[in-house]
Design a protein around this motif. Sequence first.
Motif, PDB file in Angstrom:
ATOM      1  N   UNK A 112      28.059  38.372 -54.394  1.00  0.00           N
ATOM      2  CA  UNK A 112      28.263  37.260 -55.332  1.00  0.00           C
ATOM      3  C   UNK A 112      29.567  36.533 -55.039  1.00  0.00           C
ATOM      4  N   UNK A 113      30.615  37.301 -54.797  1.00  0.00           N
ATOM      5  CA  UNK A 113      31.920  36.712 -54.488  1.00  0.00           C
ATOM      6  C   UNK A 113      31.857  35.880 -53.206  1.00  0.00           C
ATOM      7  N   UNK A 114      31.149  36.387 -52.206  1.00  0.00           N
ATOM      8  CA  UNK A 114      30.992  35.660 -50.946  1.00  0.00           C
ATOM      9  C   UNK A 114      30.244  34.349 -51.179  1.00  0.00           C
ATOM     10  N   UNK A 115      29.169  34.393 -51.983  1.00  0.00           N
ATOM     11  CA  UNK A 115      28.407  33.180 -52.275  1.00  0.00           C
ATOM     12  C   UNK A 115      29.284  32.145 -52.989  1.00  0.00           C
ATOM     13  N   UNK A 116      30.081  32.610 -53.947  1.00  0.00           N
ATOM     14  CA  UNK A 116      30.964  31.681 -54.671  1.00  0.00           C
ATOM     15  C   UNK A 116      31.997  31.066 -53.732  1.00  0.00           C
ATOM     16  N   UNK A 117      32.571  31.877 -52.863  1.00  0.00           N
ATOM     17  CA  UNK A 117      33.545  31.353 -51.897  1.00  0.00           C
ATOM     18  C   UNK A 117      32.910  30.316 -50.987  1.00  0.00           C
ATOM     19  N   UNK A 118      31.716  30.612 -50.514  1.00  0.00           N
ATOM     20  CA  UNK A 118      30.995  29.695 -49.634  1.00  0.00           C
ATOM     21  C   UNK A 118      30.727  28.360 -50.335  1.00  0.00           C
ATOM     22  N   UNK A 119      30.231  28.436 -51.555  1.00  0.00           N
ATOM     23  CA  UNK A 119      29.976  27.207 -52.317  1.00  0.00           C
ATOM     24  C   UNK A 119      31.264  26.449 -52.602  1.00  0.00           C
ATOM     25  N   UNK A 120      32.306  27.177 -52.949  1.00  0.00           N
ATOM     26  CA  UNK A 120      33.573  26.530 -53.288  1.00  0.00           C
ATOM     27  C   UNK A 120      34.168  25.811 -52.085  1.00  0.00           C
ATOM     28  N   UNK A 121      34.166  26.457 -50.929  1.00  0.00           N
ATOM     29  CA  UNK A 121      34.757  25.829 -49.749  1.00  0.00           C
ATOM     30  C   UNK A 121      33.878  24.727 -49.180  1.00  0.00           C
ATOM     31  N   UNK A 122      32.574  24.844 -49.364  1.00  0.00           N
ATOM     32  CA  UNK A 122      31.664  23.866 -48.779  1.00  0.00           C
ATOM     33  C   UNK A 122      31.457  22.643 -49.664  1.00  0.00           C
ATOM     34  N   UNK A 123      31.308  22.855 -50.971  1.00  0.00           N
ATOM     35  CA  UNK A 123      30.933  21.739 -51.837  1.00  0.00           C
ATOM     36  C   UNK A 123      31.818  21.620 -53.081  1.00  0.00           C
ATOM     37  N   UNK A 124      31.822  22.641 -53.905  1.00  0.00           N
ATOM     38  CA  UNK A 124      32.422  22.551 -55.238  1.00  0.00           C
ATOM     39  C   UNK A 124      33.893  22.155 -55.181  1.00  0.00           C
ATOM     40  N   UNK A 125      34.647  22.764 -54.297  1.00  0.00           N
ATOM     41  CA  UNK A 125      36.071  22.454 -54.182  1.00  0.00           C
ATOM     42  C   UNK A 125      36.349  21.055 -53.672  1.00  0.00           C
ATOM     43  N   UNK A 126      35.336  20.388 -53.113  1.00  0.00           N
ATOM     44  CA  UNK A 126      35.519  19.058 -52.533  1.00  0.00           C
ATOM     45  C   UNK A 126      34.888  17.953 -53.377  1.00  0.00           C
ATOM     46  N   UNK A 127      34.426  18.301 -54.577  1.00  0.00           N
ATOM     47  CA  UNK A 127      33.817  17.292 -55.434  1.00  0.00           C
ATOM     48  C   UNK A 127      34.848  16.285 -55.891  1.00  0.00           C
ATOM     49  N   UNK A 128      34.421  15.065 -55.995  1.00  0.00           N
ATOM     50  CA  UNK A 128      35.308  14.020 -56.511  1.00  0.00           C
ATOM     51  C   UNK A 128      35.480  14.170 -58.016  1.00  0.00           C
ATOM     52  N   UNK A 129      36.417  13.444 -58.555  1.00  0.00           N
ATOM     53  CA  UNK A 129      36.705  13.526 -59.985  1.00  0.00           C
ATOM     54  C   UNK A 129      35.494  13.191 -60.851  1.00  0.00           C
ATOM     55  N   UNK A 130      34.657  12.254 -60.385  1.00  0.00           N
ATOM     56  CA  UNK A 130      33.482  11.884 -61.179  1.00  0.00           C
ATOM     57  C   UNK A 130      32.517  13.047 -61.313  1.00  0.00           C
ATOM     58  N   UNK A 131      32.397  13.882 -60.289  1.00  0.00           N
ATOM     59  CA  UNK A 131      31.518  15.045 -60.356  1.00  0.00           C
ATOM     60  C   UNK A 131      32.179  16.219 -61.058  1.00  0.00           C
ATOM     61  N   UNK A 132      33.504  16.318 -60.982  1.00  0.00           N
ATOM     62  CA  UNK A 132      34.187  17.421 -61.658  1.00  0.00           C
ATOM     63  C   UNK A 132      34.058  17.294 -63.168  1.00  0.00           C
ATOM     64  N   UNK A 133      33.941  16.081 -63.673  1.00  0.00           N
ATOM     65  CA  UNK A 133      33.749  15.907 -65.114  1.00  0.00           C
ATOM     66  C   UNK A 133      32.407  16.492 -65.547  1.00  0.00           C
ATOM     67  N   UNK A 134      31.505  16.669 -64.602  1.00  0.00           N
ATOM     68  CA  UNK A 134      30.207  17.261 -64.883  1.00  0.00           C
ATOM     69  C   UNK A 134      30.348  18.701 -65.341  1.00  0.00           C
ATOM     70  N   UNK A 135      31.496  19.323 -65.075  1.00  0.00           N
ATOM     71  CA  UNK A 135      31.752  20.705 -65.498  1.00  0.00           C
ATOM     72  C   UNK A 135      31.690  20.838 -67.009  1.00  0.00           C
ATOM     73  N   UNK A 136      31.856  19.725 -67.709  1.00  0.00           N
ATOM     74  CA  UNK A 136      31.836  19.751 -69.168  1.00  0.00           C
ATOM     75  C   UNK A 136      30.553  19.154 -69.735  1.00  0.00           C
ATOM     76  N   UNK A 137      29.532  19.073 -68.915  1.00  0.00           N
ATOM     77  CA  UNK A 137      28.259  18.506 -69.351  1.00  0.00           C
ATOM     78  C   UNK A 137      27.546  19.480 -70.294  1.00  0.00           C
TER      79      UNK A 137
END
Length: 187
Positions: A112-137
Amino acid sequence: MNNRCILQPALLLCFSTTALSLRYNLLRLQQFNSSVECQKLLEQLNERPADCLSDRMDFKIPKEIKHPQQFQKAQAAFVIYEMLKDIFHVFERGYTSPGWNETIVKDLLAKLNHQMDLLNTTVVGKLGEENKSWAYSWTILRLKSYYVRIRTYLEAKEYSSCAWRVVREELYWNFSFINRLTDKFQN
């Protein structure tokens, strides 16, 4: 001269779009394989909860997770990341051995930790501010409430063996939903 000025950004845009597409395709494959491995680890923990039927509960996973047609790639990645993070926390925070092989649980947490790291480095950590606001959807808030219900259920049942079997079964199905969300990474 003007053509050269236009050509460079156009080529950069083409290459970056292609690179992002390849990154999503690779992520899709890795995410799918990892989810299948997590399901296999969960299967190894215990048999079906047939003798725990009275403990069964509908934790009410949000409908949009079951039917993720409306998600864009980045949103799907963010939802998957949140699901993995919450599954990790269910096992990490509340795990008390109901007779499970602790090596399997540790392997599951590592996966699980590996999957989260992979997602974070590939996509989630690189989301723009408009997509980060989606965290509160509302979707994410309902998803978080779903995992709170699971943790509350475990606490109320005092982390009994039957409660863990029911939760294990519920989390097993989470990986099927994660795989549906992963399909959003396809071109």
